[in-house]
Structure formats: C-alpha cells, structure tokens
Design an enzyme around this catalytic site. Structure first.
Site, PDB file in Angstrom:
ATOM      1  N   GLY A 181      36.170  45.970  35.855  1.00  0.00           N
ATOM      2  CA  GLY A 181      35.951  46.477  34.499  1.00  0.00           C
ATOM      3  C   GLY A 181      37.141  46.714  33.604  1.00  0.00           C
ATOM      4  N   GLY A 183      39.431  44.588  32.482  1.00  0.00           N
ATOM      5  CA  GLY A 183      39.951  43.377  31.813  1.00  0.00           C
ATOM      6  C   GLY A 183      39.768  43.391  30.303  1.00  0.00           C
ATOM      7  N   CYS A 186      36.515  41.779  29.381  1.00  0.00           N
ATOM      8  CA  CYS A 186      35.463  42.129  30.332  1.00  0.00           C
ATOM      9  C   CYS A 186      34.520  43.131  29.685  1.00  0.00           C
ATOM     10  CB  CYS A 186      36.144  42.755  31.530  1.00  0.00           C
ATOM     11  SG  CYS A 186      35.042  43.647  32.583  1.00  0.00           S
TER      12      CYS A 186
HETATM   13  P1  5GP Z   1      43.311  41.195  31.535  1.00  0.00           P
HETATM   14  O1  5GP Z   1      44.704  40.951  32.096  1.00  0.00           O
HETATM   15  O2  5GP Z   1      42.956  40.216  30.469  1.00  0.00           O
HETATM   16  O3  5GP Z   1      43.112  42.617  31.132  1.00  0.00           O
HETATM   17  O4  5GP Z   1      42.307  40.967  32.759  1.00  0.00           O
HETATM   18  C1  5GP Z   1      42.202  39.733  33.428  1.00  0.00           C
HETATM   19  C2  5GP Z   1      41.117  39.837  34.470  1.00  0.00           C
HETATM   20  O5  5GP Z   1      39.836  40.079  33.866  1.00  0.00           O
HETATM   21  C3  5GP Z   1      40.869  38.570  35.271  1.00  0.00           C
HETATM   22  O6  5GP Z   1      41.833  38.322  36.234  1.00  0.00           O
HETATM   23  C4  5GP Z   1      39.484  38.841  35.860  1.00  0.00           C
HETATM   24  O7  5GP Z   1      39.540  39.653  37.000  1.00  0.00           O
HETATM   25  C5  5GP Z   1      38.824  39.651  34.760  1.00  0.00           C
HETATM   26  N1  5GP Z   1      37.857  38.821  34.015  1.00  0.00           N
HETATM   27  C6  5GP Z   1      38.044  37.590  33.499  1.00  0.00           C
HETATM   28  N2  5GP Z   1      36.938  37.140  32.876  1.00  0.00           N
HETATM   29  C7  5GP Z   1      36.016  38.109  33.002  1.00  0.00           C
HETATM   30  C8  5GP Z   1      34.658  38.241  32.589  1.00  0.00           C
HETATM   31  O8  5GP Z   1      34.082  37.390  31.923  1.00  0.00           O
HETATM   32  N3  5GP Z   1      34.022  39.380  32.954  1.00  0.00           N
HETATM   33  C9  5GP Z   1      34.640  40.368  33.677  1.00  0.00           C
HETATM   34  N4  5GP Z   1      33.934  41.438  34.023  1.00  0.00           N
HETATM   35  N5  5GP Z   1      35.927  40.288  34.065  1.00  0.00           N
HETATM   36  C10 5GP Z   1      36.604  39.173  33.735  1.00  0.00           C
END
Ligand code: 5GP
Length: 345
Positions: A181, A183, A186
């Site tokens: 959660g 991300g 996300c």
């Molecule tokens: P960020 O660095 O952008 O905060 O987080 C990246 C991470 O978000 C990714 O490695 C993956 O674990 C998560 N993530 C990527 N796409 C999605 C999505 O569509 N839904 C959710 N719940 N998590 C995602």
C-alpha cells in the site's frame, strides 16, 4: 475483531538524528554492500537500490543506466523472449549481477520464466511478485521455484509482517519484498483498507528476516532521497523505487505533450491501463488497485541517480557511518510532526 494500539510509522513520521562524526566528506562514504544469500549461497556486491519491475520504470534502458552505478533493475515481466535475447546479446556479461527477472504466479508466468531462464541461464535473481504475498498458494509457488532453481537467488513478496517474512524464507526465498500500500501509484489502501506504514513494516520485517539469515527489500513509498536513507536506516538490505525513477528517458511509458509542457505516463501494474495493455482489461472479480498518472518529463535518469546516491552518502556523514552497512546501527529515528519547510515549494 482486535485493535493493536502500537502506533506504526511511515517515512513522513520520522527524521534521523545527527550524530558526532569523524567523516570529513561524503565522498568518503562507501555505498556498496556485499551479501551471501541464504539459500542460493550466491555472493553479490553492489549498491542495493533497485528499479521497480513496472513497465514504466524497470526497462532494459533503466537497467543499463543503473548498472553504471552498480545498482539493480528488476525488469518488468512483459518483455518477449526475442526482446530478452536481443538485449542480452548487446548488454555484455557484467549485466547479470545487476538485473532480476520478474514473474507472477500463473501457469503462463511459470512457462515464461522457464523460457527466459533457458535462453539466459546466467541470470542470478528471480523476483516473484504478487500484490498479496499472504496466500498459501503463493508460498507453494515459491517452494516450487526454489526446487526448480536451487542455485538462484529468489526474491518473494509483498508482505509486511514478520511471521510471513519467516514463512517465505523457510519456503525458499532468499530475500523478501516488503510493502503493502505505500506505492505512489497504488490504491490498495483506498480500495481495501489494508496496509501497513512502511517504516514500521521495514523495522519489523528486517528483524524477522535477519534472525533467519534472510534479507529484505523495502518496496514503495520513497518520495525523496531522505526516504531511501530512512529505509536503510530502518534495517532494509535493499530499497526498491518506482515513482522516483519514473518520467525519465529510460523509464518507458509514453511521452505526452500538453500546453507546451512534456509529461510521461506512469501507471501501477494493476491499474486499468496496465491491465488493458497486458491482459486485455480488468477482470470482473477484481477492482483495479493502481493509478495512472502523468509525471513531468525529467530527461535522462543519470542526474536523479546522482541525487539519490549523494543524498544517502550525505545521510551517512550526518550520523558518522563510513559505509552504508553501518547506517542502521548508527540510526536513531526521532518522531516528528514536521518534515521540510514548504514555503517555496
Ligand atoms: P513507489 O516507489 O512508486 O512508491 O512504489 C513502487 C512500488 O509500488 C512497486 O515496486 C510495487 O510494489 C508497487 N506497485 C506498482 N504498481 C502497483 C499497483 O498497480 N498497485 C499496487 N497496489 N501497488 C503497485
């Protein structure tokens, strides 16, 4: 029903307390780490920051840019065999320490994984990635991959609690990916109400993993270099980044122009954009748990990488850590109700 009253913390809830230090300059700080993985027994050295396996982040071009700094890229799972073959031919032998092949848990995913590994047996890392790492079938899948590939380093996730980290390590994972959660694209917490603040998840999961000789990756929620340092300070062995690496030439994703300004498309891997592109739409029984956004176009990723590495080095000098390895034991977090001064943001 039960309520846990312990307050759990995210990156935004803490700062790192500075400490007396004998380091003269951040140039003296060593960011390379060396690990020997629990099951594969493979040795790895490098800078433990990983590009996320999203098709608007974890591309071949991103892998090459990161490899120049000894960092890692988890390649997204949608490259064809031909694309893999063509790229590996020109990427050179040294790339194998710097890339991970990603897979889901469907039969198709397993077939594809086998096919990629058959054309590139030198690959060392398999990243088994599902949104919810708590399913028994996921643990079984990890065991099956471990049996099939005893010599490879297996990453499995995502989970956020110590008992599930232990279960995945016992099932054959070398490294467990932590984060539900946090991300940037996300929407799991909004759609489901499920999640765990990332800093506390990392602290608790690192403790569980290290007790068994395993490793963890803090995945998601870093929005600035300071957050990367906080994740390492909390005990993470690796940090995975999505949004911080999006929007660059190397990131993949379509370039969009609007009113003279340039943007790049960035989307979650379970967003309706990703699902339409790769599996022909959102299945009826599930809601999409990812957003699609346009991020300002930022040119080549090199400057962003230097900014991140420079930030983490600087954190180390503030707390007197000559190496990244020492950062956790030199970290004291203070709980805060403020972060940066946003007057001119
Ligand atoms: P960020 O660095 O952008 O905060 O987080 C990246 C991470 O978000 C990714 O490695 C993956 O674990 C998560 N993530 C990527 N796409 C999605 C999505 O569509 N839904 C959710 N719940 N998590 C995602």
């Amino acid at each position: 029903m039960r309520i846990e009253h312990d307050l759990k913390l995210g990156f935004k809830d803490v700062l790192i307390r500075p400490k007396r230090s004998t380091l003269k300059s951040r140039a003296e700080v060593k960011l390379e780490r060396s690990y020997t993985f629990l099951h594969s027994q493979l040795q790895w050295s490098g800078v433990p920051i990983i590009a996320a396996n999203m098709d608007t982040v974890g591309t071949f071009a991103m892998a090459e840019a990161l490899a120049k700094h000894d960092m890692l890229c988890a390649l997204h799972k949608h490259y064809s065999l031909q694309e893999w073959q063509d790229w590996l031919k020109q990427a050179g032998e040294n790339i194998y320490q710097r890339i991970m092949v990603s897979t889901g848990t469907s039969d198709n995913d397993m077939e594809k994984l086998k096919a990629v590994l058959s054309i590139a047996p030198q690959l060392q890392f398999i990243c088994i990635d599902v949104a919810n790492g708590y399913a028994e079938s996921f643990v079984d899948f990890v065991s099956r991959v471990r049996e099939a590939y005893p010599q490879m380093t297996i990453i499995a996730g995502n989970v956020v609690t110590g008992e599930m980290v232990e279960e995945l390590l016992l099932a054959g994972a070398d490294v467990v990916k932590v984060g539900i959660g946090p991300g940037s694209v996300c929407t799991t917490r909004v759609k489901t109400g499920v999640g765990y603040p990332q800093l506390s998840a990392v602290i608790e999961c690192a403790d569980a993993a290290h007790g068994l000789g395993g490793r963890i990756i803090s995945d998601g929620g870093c929005i600035c270099p300071g957050d990367v340092s906080k994740a390492f300070g909390a005990g993470s062995d690796f940090v995975m980044l999505g949004g911080m690496l999006a929007g660059h030439d190397e990131s993949g994703g379509q370039l969009v122009e609007r009113e003279g300004l340039q943007y790049k498309l960035f989307y979650g891997m379970s967003s309706s954009t990703a699902m339409s592109k790769h599996v022909g739409g959102v299945a009826e029984y599930r809601s999409s748990e990812g957003k699609t956004v346009e991020v300002p176009y930022r040119g080549v990723v090199e400057e962003t990488l230097r900014d991140i590495l420079g930030g983490v080095r600087s954190t180390c000098t503030y707390v007197g850590a000559a190496e990244l390895r020492e950062l956790t034991k030199r970290t004291t977090f203070i709980r805060v109700q403020e972060q940066e001064n946003r007057t001119f943001s």
